[in-house]
Motif scaffolding. Structure first.
Motif, PDB file in Angstrom:
ATOM      1  N   THR B  97       0.873  -1.187   0.000  1.00 45.35           N
ATOM      2  CA  THR B  97       0.000   0.000   0.000  1.00 45.35           C
ATOM      3  C   THR B  97       0.903   1.228   0.000  1.00 45.35           C
ATOM      4  O   THR B  97       2.062   1.140   0.411  1.00 45.35           O
ATOM      5  N   THR B  99       0.865   5.926  -0.041  1.00 45.46           N
ATOM      6  CA  THR B  99       0.072   7.159   0.026  1.00 45.46           C
ATOM      7  C   THR B  99      -0.086   7.710  -1.389  1.00 45.46           C
ATOM      8  O   THR B  99       0.911   7.891  -2.095  1.00 45.46           O
ATOM      9  N   ASN B 100      -1.321   7.960  -1.765  1.00 47.24           N
ATOM     10  CA  ASN B 100      -1.569   8.642  -3.033  1.00 47.24           C
ATOM     11  C   ASN B 100      -1.261  10.121  -2.797  1.00 47.24           C
ATOM     12  O   ASN B 100      -1.924  10.776  -1.985  1.00 47.24           O
ATOM     13  N   THR B 103      -4.277  12.576  -3.260  1.00 45.17           N
ATOM     14  CA  THR B 103      -5.373  12.585  -2.279  1.00 45.17           C
ATOM     15  C   THR B 103      -4.876  12.458  -0.848  1.00 45.17           C
ATOM     16  O   THR B 103      -5.628  12.668   0.094  1.00 45.17           O
ATOM     17  N   GLN B 105      -4.328   9.815   0.613  1.00 46.21           N
ATOM     18  CA  GLN B 105      -4.966   8.660   1.235  1.00 46.21           C
ATOM     19  C   GLN B 105      -4.096   7.428   1.030  1.00 46.21           C
ATOM     20  O   GLN B 105      -3.397   7.309   0.022  1.00 46.21           O
ATOM     21  N   ASN B 106      -4.206   6.506   1.994  1.00 47.18           N
ATOM     22  CA  ASN B 106      -3.479   5.245   1.852  1.00 47.18           C
ATOM     23  C   ASN B 106      -4.263   4.356   0.887  1.00 47.18           C
ATOM     24  O   ASN B 106      -5.434   4.070   1.116  1.00 47.18           O
ATOM     25  N   GLU B 107      -3.613   3.973  -0.196  1.00 50.43           N
ATOM     26  CA  GLU B 107      -4.277   3.164  -1.217  1.00 50.43           C
ATOM     27  C   GLU B 107      -3.411   1.956  -1.556  1.00 50.43           C
ATOM     28  O   GLU B 107      -2.223   1.937  -1.270  1.00 50.43           O
ATOM     29  N   GLU B 109      -1.088  -0.355  -3.657  1.00 51.78           N
ATOM     30  CA  GLU B 109      -0.152  -0.203  -4.773  1.00 51.78           C
ATOM     31  C   GLU B 109      -0.006  -1.571  -5.446  1.00 51.78           C
ATOM     32  O   GLU B 109      -0.472  -1.743  -6.569  1.00 51.78           O
ATOM     33  N   HIS B 113      -7.169  -4.766  -3.171  1.00 49.08           N
ATOM     34  CA  HIS B 113      -8.086  -4.350  -2.101  1.00 49.08           C
ATOM     35  C   HIS B 113      -7.793  -5.162  -0.839  1.00 49.08           C
ATOM     36  O   HIS B 113      -7.098  -6.174  -0.898  1.00 49.08           O
ATOM     37  N   ASN B 187      -3.001  -1.396   7.577  1.00 43.20           N
ATOM     38  CA  ASN B 187      -2.718  -1.193   6.145  1.00 43.20           C
ATOM     39  C   ASN B 187      -1.592  -0.169   5.934  1.00 43.20           C
ATOM     40  O   ASN B 187      -0.850  -0.229   4.962  1.00 43.20           O
TER      41      ASN B 187
END
Lengths: 309, 540
Positions: B97, B99-100, B103, B105-107, B109, B113, B187
């Motif tokens: 995961t 950071t975007n 945004t 936000q933690n997303e 990579e 999901h 996460n």
């Protein structure tokens, strides 16, 4: 002669041990802990201890130095904390760059100082003499890093002749060598001038002139040769200064040599790398001075005769 | 004859100088060969004659050169936490995961999901068909190898690995983890740069020093010249990102800020990191250059040593008065030429659960009254800080501001690691009264407090030791309900800054990059691991 060289080589051993002792202890006494830079911010005390053991930083300073010296005596200069590679191989990797810079700067210094010093002596108390004195004073008193930045500004930014930094080819060498060489040239010019002045009025030169030898030949073959001993002495220490000066110059010009490596090692509290680099610098300087001393013999037969006895 | 020899010598010198002038550009393509012809330095004379040199077929610059201050020392993500190394590794390796940066936000990579069954049980599903540089496809074996086999052996990653009790492979793309302790923000753990996923097959088939270079990122290692530069080449099979037009990415080490700036102005490099604040004007006003800015996540603060019982800093009234006496805007101008955003809160703006609290506003009259009441006129306070330029400027500005109230601040400057060591040593005996330092947290709220505020935290610079604060930090980390979490963190923020006044948050400094005009795809990371994966420059 051989005995003299062996004696000089043996004398180097305590000098080198003293240097490692001073550097190692100073690095240890300086506030700051290399582990605090190597460990992640959220490292637990156990992980910090694990790192300390991994890098051999556990135990008292005496124990650590003892371990370091023991390894050094067995030819192991240790592993750099930051580069995680053997200090000796890192040193060897960057040594050619520093040697290239040091010798190029000496060449620049000689090219500037010998003609200028000789001209100043042969035109004693003329405008040329005054000019050489002012120029030498300027080069001695000007901080090398400032001159470096000035040269970058002129030759790199303004005229775009040379790159501002890097170490990938000869064209990258010119500005740092010019900077370091100019810094060394001041002292060398003054020594050349005063040595030449010492010999220029000697009787044997007057005799040579009286015999009809041309002035050029008098200067080149009789005066310069006799003035060379002090110049060679200074050249030896100039090489040492060039190694020292490389520390600042390599940083300014991003020249990938030992000087920059040493700065990085000190800033990062990389004790083994810093001690290793300074140890090798000392060794190189001692060897250079030894070579200079031996060179005397070839320049001055009187010295050779003394050694022969 | 002599004249002939002299002339020949002079000619040979001119020829060798000319050769020196051109040899570099020919032999060192990595650094200068691809400079655009239009504005390359005159040293690259051959390029001026060939406008297409250094450009891709579609008109982009084929190589982007980034000048960094520090040396790249380590390609293995688990062996380092240094930003310089992580910046390069971010181009070659990917995280589960991240950071975007658009945004914040933690997303996912490498992860498509995930699901938290409860705070101790998590399920992650990997993206399909992600290729490593060695051609193998990412699966759960690689994740298990990275997290369970390799991470526990390295100091930079051991703490993360210790969080995992069991790792279970469900199928090639799905894995479950059971945690030792519940963590609702688990996460974020996978967003640690040192936990970049490595190829198990690469480790099985090649020496470790080569295997660590194999990642899934859009760039792969081409050349590492220690102390000089690292060159990456584009990984055309990358499926995670749009492959940039740039063919090569070179990170060059130029320690001096002024030399980096000149290299940029000269066209020798395309991007410079950490430009000097004195060069901001030149970057903004030169039409060929750009200043890229972003508010950083580092919280710069004046901290009080709460454990120094012999000092007046242990008195909360004094701490409040100091907070009221500091004009943060003035300090920001002094330290960063205005390139920073004043803070009222310890909690950084882009970190989750930030609250707009008032903090302690600047109030010189109230400060004067409080100082008069405390009778501090003529008192000497010892302040320690590091040799970083902005910190020294902050310190001298604070000295000047507090001198108006009769307080004499004595500044002691030291190297940063020494400051960290002193600030984290026993607060009762360290002798520290005030400190100026900063804290750059990770990506979740717990990072804001766990190390620098929790009583047993490893970076507890202010020596906060308050069971109520500790309890709030623990509650915040364990709470699943986001509204309740917000409430807990707001209480924590107010208590720390407004009630306890453990520190005076000053500012989050602006992060900067200098680039040539037209360079795109350089993203400033508040945690200093800037991203250059998509860096490119369209040539005119």
């Amino acid at each position: 002669m051989t005995r003299y060289i062996v004696r000089r080589l043996l004398l180097m051993i305590p000098v080198l041990i003293c240097v490692t002792f001073v550097v190692y202890f100073l690095m240890d006494l300086a506030p700051g802990d290399v582990i605090s830079q190597l460990a992640p911010a959220d490292a637990t005390p156990q992980q910090i201890e694990m790192l300390r053991e991994e890098y051999g930083l556990n135990g008292t300073i005496i124990e650590r130095y003892g371990r370091y010296l023991w390894r050094l005596l067995h030819g192991d200069m240790g592993t750099s904390f930051f580069l995680k590679r053997p200090v000796f191989s890192v040193f060897l990797e960057r040594l050619p760059n520093t040697l290239m810079l040091a010798f190029a700067s000496i060449l620049v210094a000689i090219l500037i100082s010998l003609p200028l010093g000789i001209a100043a002596a042969t035109h004693h108390r003329s405008w040329l003499d005054g000019f050489s004195v002012v120029l030498s004073m300027l080069s001695v008193s000007m901080p090398a890093f400032w001159l470096g930045l000035l040269l970058i500004f002129i030759f790199s930014l303004h005229w775009k002749i040379f790159p501002s930094g890097g170490s990938e080819g000869l064209k990258y060498l010119i500005l740092p060598a010019l900077t370091l060489g100019t810094e060394q040239a001041g002292n060398l010019t003054r020594i050349t001038r005063s040595s030449m002045l010492d010999v220029i009025h000697q009787d044997y030169l007057r005799t040579a002139r009286a015999k009809g030898v041309s002035e050029k030949k008098v200067i080149r073959h009789h005066a310069l040769r006799n003035a060379l001993i002090p110049i060679i002495t200074v050249l030896g220490s100039t090489l040492g200064n060039a190694f020292g000066g490389a520390v600042a110059i390599e940083t300014v010009f991003a020249w990938n040599g030992i000087g920059r490596l040493t700065v990085m090692a000190i800033n990062n509290r990389d004790m083994t790398l810093a001690t290793g680099c300074i140890f090798m610098f000392t060794l190189m300087l001692n060897m250079t001075l030894l070579v200079v001393d031996i060179a005397y013999a070839y320049v001055d037969p009187r010295v050779k005769a003394r050694y022969s006895k | 004859m002599k004249k002939v020899i002299a002339s020949l010598l002079a000619l040979s010198m001119v020829v060798s100088l000319a050769a020196c002038g051109s040899s570099g550009s020919g032999s060192s393509g990595a650094a200068t060969g691809s400079a655009p012809a239009a504005d390359a330095p005159a040293a690259s004379g051959s390029e001026a004659a060939a406008p297409a040199a250094g450009a891709t077929a579609d008109g982009y610059k084929s190589e982007i050169i980034i000048a960094m201050a520090d040396e790249f020392t380590e390609p293995d993500p688990m062996e380092t936490t240094a930003e310089t190394n992580q910046i390069v590794q971010d181009c070659t390796h990917d995280l589960l995961t991240d950071t975007n940066l658009e945004t914040m936000q933690n997303e996912g990579e490498l992860v498509d999901h995930w699901e938290m069954t409860d705070p101790t049980h998590w399920t992650f599903v990997l993206k399909e068909g992600v290729k490593f540089h060695d051609g193998t496809i990412l699966d759960t074996d690689d994740v298990e190898f990275t997290l369970m086999e390799r991470a526990p052996k390295h100091a930079a990653t051991a703490a993360y690995a210790e969080k995992i009790k069991t790792f279970t492979k469900v199928d090639d793309l799905t894995f479950e983890v059971e945690l030792v302790n519940g963590d609702v923000d688990f996460n974020y753990t996978f967003a640690a740069n040192s936990l970049a996923i490595l190829s198990k097959e690469a480790f099985d088939s090649m020496p470790e020093e080569d295997a660590v270079k194999i990642g899934t990122g859009p760039w792969m290692y081409e050349e590492i010249v220690p102390g000089d530069h690292v060159t990456l080449k584009r990984f055309d099979d990358c499926t995670l990102y749009d492959v940039p037009h740039t063919e090569k990415l070179t990170f060059r080490m130029i320690p001096e800020a002024s030399a980096r700036m000149i290299a940029l102005e000269n066209g020798e490099v395309d991007v410079i990191m950490s430009p000097s604040a004195t060069d901001y004007d030149r970057l903004e006003n030169d039409e060929n250059l750009e200043l890229v800015t972003e508010v950083g996540r580092g919280q710069h603060f004046v901290g009080f040593n709460l454990k120094n019982a012999d000092s007046i800093v242990s008195n909360p009234e004094f701490r409040r008065a100091v907070a009221q006496a500091i004009d943060k805007e003035e300090m920001i101008i002094a330290a960063w030429d205005g390139y920073a955003e004043a803070s009222t809160n310890w909690h950084c703006r882009d970190v989750e659960y930030y609250s707009e609290i008032d903090g302690i506003p600047y109030d010189p009259e109230a400060a004067q009254a409080a100082f008069d009441k405390l009778g501090v006129d003529g008192m000497t306070i010892k302040l320690v800080t590091s040799d970083a330029d902005h910190r020294q400027k902050m310190a001298t500005n604070l000295q000047s501001q507090l001198s108006k109230y009769g307080l004499d601040i004595q500044i002691e400057t030291m190297q940063n690691s020494a400051l960290t060591e002193l600030n984290t040593s026993d607060g009762t005996t360290s002798g520290v009264e005030l400190t100026i330092t900063s804290w750059t947290p990770g990506k979740n709220a717990d990072y804001m407090y766990r190390n620098p505020i929790y009583s047993s935290g490893g970076r507890n610079y202010c020596h906060v030791d308050d069971p109520e604060i500790d309890a709030l930090i623990d509650e915040g980390a364990a709470e699943v309900d986001t509204a309740k979490r917000q409430e807990i963190y707001t209480t924590l923020q107010k208590k720390l800054v407004e009630d306890m006044v453990a520190m005076v948050p000053i500012a989050q400094a602006t992060l900067t990059l200098g680039t040539r005009a037209g360079v795109t795809g350089c993203k400033l990371h508040p945690g200093l691991v800037h991203q250059f994966k998509e860096a490119e420059l369209k040539l005119n």
